[in-house]
Scaffold this motif. Structure first.
Motif, short mmCIF file in Angstrom:
data_model
loop_
_atom_site.label_atom_id
_atom_site.label_comp_id
_atom_site.label_asym_id
_atom_site.label_seq_id
_atom_site.Cartn_x
_atom_site.Cartn_y
_atom_site.Cartn_z
N ASN A 57 0.49 3.62 -7.88
CA ASN A 57 -0.71 3.10 -8.27
C ASN A 57 -1.02 2.05 -7.08
N GLU A 58 -0.15 1.19 -6.89
CA GLU A 58 -0.27 -0.17 -6.09
C GLU A 58 -0.97 0.32 -4.84
N ILE A 59 -0.25 1.39 -4.17
CA ILE A 59 -0.50 1.90 -2.70
C ILE A 59 -1.80 2.64 -2.93
N GLU A 60 -1.98 3.28 -3.85
CA GLU A 60 -3.37 4.03 -4.02
C GLU A 60 -4.66 3.07 -3.91
N ASP A 68 2.34 4.04 6.62
CA ASP A 68 3.80 4.30 6.35
C ASP A 68 4.18 4.33 4.83
N TYR A 69 3.01 4.99 3.95
CA TYR A 69 3.09 4.80 2.65
C TYR A 69 4.42 5.31 2.21
N GLN A 70 4.94 6.41 3.00
CA GLN A 70 6.12 7.28 2.62
C GLN A 70 7.66 6.27 2.96
N ASP A 71 7.35 5.36 3.61
CA ASP A 71 8.56 4.62 3.94
C ASP A 71 8.97 3.72 2.78
N ALA A 72 10.41 3.96 2.62
CA ALA A 72 11.31 3.39 1.52
C ALA A 72 10.79 2.02 1.08
N ARG A 73 10.40 1.11 2.03
CA ARG A 73 10.14 -0.23 1.51
C ARG A 73 8.89 -0.07 0.60
N TRP A 74 8.08 0.87 0.40
CA TRP A 74 7.05 0.77 -0.59
C TRP A 74 7.40 1.19 -1.82
N TRP A 75 8.61 1.91 -1.93
CA TRP A 75 9.05 2.79 -3.16
C TRP A 75 10.46 1.97 -3.80
N PRO A 76 10.56 1.94 -5.23
CA PRO A 76 11.65 1.22 -5.65
C PRO A 76 13.14 2.25 -5.66
#
Length: 76
Positions: A57-60, A68-76
């Motif tokens: 939701n934050e990314i969207e 680079d939304y698929q990069d691990a830094r964006w995800w828990p």
């Protein structure tokens, strides 16, 4: 697409099992040790899914969405 299907199936199966455990408890029957462990694992899975959804939701909500939304830094 197969990964998405598998993830949805896993979530549905977990939800179904969690419902069974809740209904058992709601009917006044105590969980055994195995069920207690299973309930904790199911709750941990639910917590992980909530964290992933919150990150999504934050990314969207970003303008523009990071390339680079698929990069691990964006995800828990």
């Amino acid at each position: 697409e197969n990964d998405l299907q598998n993830a949805i199936i896993k979530q549905l199966n977990a939800q179904m099992r969690a419902t069974e455990l809740v209904m058992k408890r709601a009917s006044g029957v105590a969980w055994n040790e195995e069920e207690m462990h299973e309930a904790k694992k199911l709750q941990a899975l639910a917590d992980d899914i909530k964290a992933i959804r919150a990150a999504s939701n934050e990314i969207e909500g970003m303008t523009p969405i990071p390339k680079d939304y698929q990069d691990a830094r964006w995800w828990p």
